[in-house]
Design an enzyme around this catalytic site. Structure first.
Site, PDB file in Angstrom:
ATOM      1  CE  LYS A   1      17.089 -17.965  38.284  1.00 51.82           C
ATOM      2  NZ  LYS A   1      16.049 -18.652  37.512  1.00 51.82           N
TER       3      LYS A   1
ATOM      4  CE  LYS B   1      25.115 -16.391  28.460  1.00 53.01           C
ATOM      5  NZ  LYS B   1      24.122 -17.451  28.272  1.00 53.01           N
TER       6      LYS B   1
ATOM      7  CE  LYS C   1      16.193 -12.235  28.961  1.00 51.97           C
ATOM      8  NZ  LYS C   1      14.973 -13.044  29.041  1.00 51.97           N
TER       9      LYS C   1
END
Ligand code: TRP
Length: 337
Positions: free
Chosen positions: A113, A195, A198
């Site tokens: 992050k 993958k 979201k």
């Protein structure tokens, strides 16, 4: 004997997708009758990466509605929003004193992050695993259904729990990852790259909120090739992925038919037509997603009901959380009431 406590959380940072369904929600639904379950929307956690909260409330409502639409029963489980349970924040404070800057800086997700948002390396980001440990320990949960990417956070939760127990006395059982039978199904994006997500890679991700036409379009655009060159060829990832999806939403006969087509040839030419496979998969996928989407949409159109459900979840979660917090304060010596 009382049932073991299961807990898991989902960050409301975008739209729930098929990977979430088959990797998480489907298992939550199965667990709800076997265990005492706490499932929650981690809206505090989302502030570490998404400081803009314009869509936060709507996302939280959608995640709650979609979980119910997938089969979670808010009467049977505690389905709640993290920020409705202030006891979590209080436990987070105690655990922060047991977490070392050095170990927090070393976690893989933190370093990732920092790379993603160098302009916003806030302290919440650093102590993300402490808040996650508080989420889990506040209900003295022992089983945490999560993906592999959460293993390190779970290990840290165990470390903080052990340190607490060692220093102040035995309060917390140690939490471990938990899933039914071995590996979780792995669902790739429709482009065969990575993958489903979201918030990223949206054209290659099938969302539970996608309408029928969007599902048809996304599947029609999914990656394929000219077909296998020989009989019984190994399937490339992106083809295997379409078969994985088909196994999840189509009838066994349909899967068997396309598998046979894939494995056989006629006069030296492959039989399988990916166009037909995609059409069939799209219709079966629509049959799967539509009832979930419709139920979730109905719920979101009923804010009074949704509010009632969220309030009920908060009540259940707070009852358990305040019991734990009493034990914590007694152990530490901060209980003066
Ligand atoms: N970190 C988890 C994720 O990114 C979300 C989460 C927050 C969580 N608190 C939790 C998961 C507690 C399990 C238990 O997916």
């Amino acid at each position: 004997m009382s049932k073991e406590v299961v807990l898991s959380g989902i960050r409301p940072t975008g739209f729930l997708h098929l990977g979430n369904y088959f990797g998480a929600m489907r298992n939550f639904v199965r667990m709800q009758s076997e265990f005492t379950c706490y499932f929650f929307v981690a809206n505090w956690h989302s502030l570490t990466t998404h400081p803009d909260t314009k869509e936060l409330k709507q996302s939280v409502n959608r995640v709650i509605a979609e979980n119910i639409a997938c089969g979670l029963d808010p009467e049977q489980v505690a389905l709640y929003v993290q920020s409705d349970v202030p006891e979590i924040a209080e436990l987070y404070l105690y655990l922060n004193m047991l977490a070392y800057k050095g170990e927090l800086e070393k976690t893989v997700t933190f370093k990732e992050k920092v790379r993603m948002q160098p302009e916003n390396v806030n302290a919440g980001l650093l102590t993300y695993p402490v808040l996650q440990a508080a989420d889990i320990l506040i209900h003295r949960a022992v089983k945490v259904p999560v993906g592999k990417d959460q293993e390190q956070n779970l290990e840290m939760a165990r470390n903080f729990a052990e340190r607490f127990n060692h220093r102040y006395g035995e309060v917390f059982p140690l939490p471990y990852g938990f899933n039914y039978g071995g590996e979780l199904v792995k669902i790739l994006g429709l482009d065969g790259e990575g993958k489903m997500s979201k918030s990223e890679n949206q054209l290659s991700t099938l969302y539970l909120a996608d309408d029928d036409d969007t599902i048809r379009k996304k599947i029609a655009k999914s990656k394929t090739d000219q077909g296998p060159a020989t009989e019984h060829a190994t399937k490339p990832d992106y083809i295997e992925n379409l078969f994985t999806l088909m196994k999840l939403v189509s009838s066994p006969d349909t899967v068997a038919k396309f598998n046979a087509d894939y494995n056989n040839s006629s006069e030296g030419k492959c039989i399988i037509r990916y166009g037909d496979l995609k059409k069939q998969l799209a219709e079966d996928m629509i049959g799967f997603i539509r009832p979930i989407r419709e139920k979730a949409t109905d719920l979101q159109a009923n804010p009074e009901l949704l509010k009632k459900i969220i309030r009920l979840g908060a009540e259940k979660a707070r009852a358990s959380a305040s019991d734990t917090l009493q034990l914590v304060k007694n152990a530490v010596g901060t209980n003066n009431a």
